[in-house]
Design an enzyme around this catalytic site. Sequence first.
Site, PDB file in Angstrom:
ATOM      1  N   CYS A  71       0.858  -1.181   0.000  1.00 36.25           N
ATOM      2  CA  CYS A  71       0.000   0.000   0.000  1.00 36.25           C
ATOM      3  C   CYS A  71       0.895   1.233   0.000  1.00 36.25           C
ATOM      4  O   CYS A  71       2.114   1.135   0.117  1.00 36.25           O
ATOM      5  CB  CYS A  71      -0.920   0.004   1.208  1.00 36.25           C
TER       6      CYS A  71
ATOM      7  N   LYS B 229     -11.878  -7.751   5.879  1.00 38.42           N
ATOM      8  CA  LYS B 229     -11.310  -6.885   6.907  1.00 38.42           C
ATOM      9  C   LYS B 229     -12.225  -5.702   7.153  1.00 38.42           C
ATOM     10  O   LYS B 229     -12.665  -5.093   6.185  1.00 38.42           O
ATOM     11  CB  LYS B 229      -9.943  -6.402   6.407  1.00 38.42           C
TER      12      LYS B 229
ATOM     13  N   CYS C  10      -3.904   6.236  -0.053  1.00 41.77           N
ATOM     14  CA  CYS C  10      -3.373   4.946  -0.505  1.00 41.77           C
ATOM     15  C   CYS C  10      -3.013   4.944  -1.989  1.00 41.77           C
ATOM     16  O   CYS C  10      -2.976   3.880  -2.614  1.00 41.77           O
ATOM     17  CB  CYS C  10      -4.374   3.840  -0.204  1.00 41.77           C
TER      18      CYS C  10
ATOM     19  N   ARG D 191      -3.485   3.383  12.403  1.00 40.37           N
ATOM     20  CA  ARG D 191      -3.012   4.608  11.745  1.00 40.37           C
ATOM     21  C   ARG D 191      -2.081   5.388  12.655  1.00 40.37           C
ATOM     22  O   ARG D 191      -1.147   6.043  12.184  1.00 40.37           O
ATOM     23  CB  ARG D 191      -4.206   5.443  11.271  1.00 40.37           C
TER      24      ARG D 191
ATOM     25  N   GLU E 104     -16.590  -7.701  -5.149  1.00 39.56           N
ATOM     26  CA  GLU E 104     -15.150  -7.468  -5.002  1.00 39.56           C
ATOM     27  C   GLU E 104     -14.381  -8.787  -4.974  1.00 39.56           C
ATOM     28  O   GLU E 104     -13.340  -8.933  -5.613  1.00 39.56           O
ATOM     29  CB  GLU E 104     -14.863  -6.704  -3.698  1.00 39.56           C
TER      30      GLU E 104
ATOM     31  N   CYS F 147      -0.142   4.288   1.805  1.00 41.77           N
ATOM     32  CA  CYS F 147      -0.529   5.315   2.785  1.00 41.77           C
ATOM     33  C   CYS F 147       0.556   5.588   3.830  1.00 41.77           C
ATOM     34  O   CYS F 147       0.657   6.700   4.346  1.00 41.77           O
ATOM     35  CB  CYS F 147      -1.854   4.975   3.442  1.00 41.77           C
TER      36      CYS F 147
ATOM     37  N   LYS G 276     -12.419  -4.934   1.851  1.00 43.45           N
ATOM     38  CA  LYS G 276     -11.889  -4.062   2.901  1.00 43.45           C
ATOM     39  C   LYS G 276     -12.804  -2.851   3.049  1.00 43.45           C
ATOM     40  O   LYS G 276     -12.988  -2.081   2.102  1.00 43.45           O
ATOM     41  CB  LYS G 276     -10.473  -3.622   2.530  1.00 43.45           C
TER      42      LYS G 276
ATOM     43  N   ARG H 298     -11.127   7.653   3.444  1.00 37.31           N
ATOM     44  CA  ARG H 298     -10.835   6.660   2.403  1.00 37.31           C
ATOM     45  C   ARG H 298     -12.107   6.102   1.762  1.00 37.31           C
ATOM     46  O   ARG H 298     -12.094   5.034   1.162  1.00 37.31           O
ATOM     47  CB  ARG H 298     -10.041   5.499   3.014  1.00 37.31           C
TER      48      ARG H 298
ATOM     49  N   TYR I 147      -3.212  -9.302  16.081  1.00 32.80           N
ATOM     50  CA  TYR I 147      -2.155  -8.798  16.970  1.00 32.80           C
ATOM     51  C   TYR I 147      -2.018  -9.691  18.200  1.00 32.80           C
ATOM     52  O   TYR I 147      -1.086  -9.544  18.974  1.00 32.80           O
ATOM     53  CB  TYR I 147      -2.455  -7.338  17.356  1.00 32.80           C
TER      54      TYR I 147
HETATM   55  C1  PBG Z   1      -2.982   0.137   4.764  1.00 28.07           C
HETATM   56  C2  PBG Z   1      -3.576  -0.691   5.828  1.00 28.07           C
HETATM   57  C3  PBG Z   1      -4.411  -0.315   6.888  1.00 28.07           C
HETATM   58  C4  PBG Z   1      -4.577  -1.442   7.679  1.00 28.07           C
HETATM   59  C5  PBG Z   1      -3.906  -2.480   7.053  1.00 28.07           C
HETATM   60  N1  PBG Z   1      -3.300  -2.008   5.908  1.00 28.07           N
HETATM   61  C6  PBG Z   1      -4.951   1.008   7.262  1.00 28.07           C
HETATM   62  C7  PBG Z   1      -5.952   1.685   6.449  1.00 28.07           C
HETATM   63  O1  PBG Z   1      -6.442   1.187   5.444  1.00 28.07           O
HETATM   64  O2  PBG Z   1      -6.247   2.828   6.818  1.00 28.07           O
HETATM   65  C8  PBG Z   1      -5.363  -1.514   8.961  1.00 28.07           C
HETATM   66  C9  PBG Z   1      -4.922  -2.574   9.910  1.00 28.07           C
HETATM   67  C10 PBG Z   1      -5.446  -2.454  11.295  1.00 28.07           C
HETATM   68  O3  PBG Z   1      -6.239  -1.551  11.644  1.00 28.07           O
HETATM   69  O4  PBG Z   1      -5.045  -3.294  12.108  1.00 28.07           O
HETATM   70  N2  PBG Z   1      -3.850   0.645   3.826  1.00 28.07           N
END
Ligand code: PBG
Length: 330
Positions: free
Chosen positions: A122, A250, A132, A207, A235, A124, A197, A219, A315
Amino acid sequence: MNFMNDNIRPRRLRKSETLRDMVREVRLSPKSLIYPLFLKEGNNIKSEISSLPNNFHYSPDRVGEAVEEALKNDVRSILLFGLPDHKDEVGSQAYDENGIIQQGIRKIKDEYPEMQIITDVCMCEYTSHGHCGILHNHDVDNDKTLDYIARIALSHVQAGADMVAPSDMMDGRIDAIRRVLDENGYNDTAIMSYAVKYASAFYGPFRDAAGSAPSFGNRKSYQMDYHNKREALKEALLDVSEGADILMVKPALSYLDVIKEVKENTNLPLAAYSVSGEYAMIKAAAAQGLIDEYGVMCESTVGIYRAGADILISYFAKEIAQAIKKGDIG
Ligand code: PBG
């Protein structure tokens, strides 16, 4: 006293722990867990991430400590995120051969070749504006971004990544990545797509951890609207047709119905990402003495697998692996 159907007694199968364990419908293995790791540029860094207690930023020279701990718990896959020192409009550190991720991959592969490295693809964390992709008039330009996303994925694979996981949500990115990997001889490197997502408030702690909050706006023009489930299938099927190898949903806990929907209508392995906000909520409530952290972790983990996930990104990966080993779950 008799009651209707008194010959059928569900409690019979709950009589002993051995029996309960025997009839469990969900079986878990640490082999299906993926642990996210954050790499930070510098030396001798292991610093706790305040928004994700018990998770750390590591510099490449110390990331081995985290890898070793994961392997010790039988967690054999990691998902890498990078925090570069330098950000710019096009996120050039994301595809630099000496970028933080590329350095980290080489270091880990060198010392722990048995660890499976998956990289988040990504922009970002690498763009000065925190979006992104490449901006055009305050929105992300889809097709321009594809070239960059593919280039980032290729540079991760060239550095030694085993699998790439694009999370940018641009249309057509799986096709773009697949083509570039194939053109460069990486036909057998798999893509795990963040296919479904949602634009989610549950990413807040991440973030902070990754320094990737957008500097303006949000986003919602590229991540999904959480009212939509049929769109999840749209998707997912698009990514299947473009050549994705693993699909992901996600976040996880507020999207169990989506996990089920995607599982029932596709035939790829399905990953669920229990995101930072889900982890932080459990940690915070437990720190206040409001809930039992271990119990809630176990129960929510099983819930995600029961909904249909084959793979879990969490995590809590090491702690979940320990709970599975102890037989408390799975
Ligand atoms: C990058 C990304 C994000 C997460 C995973 N890859 C953040 C977003 O899309 O803002 C989030 C992971 C998490 O909250 O544990 N784009």
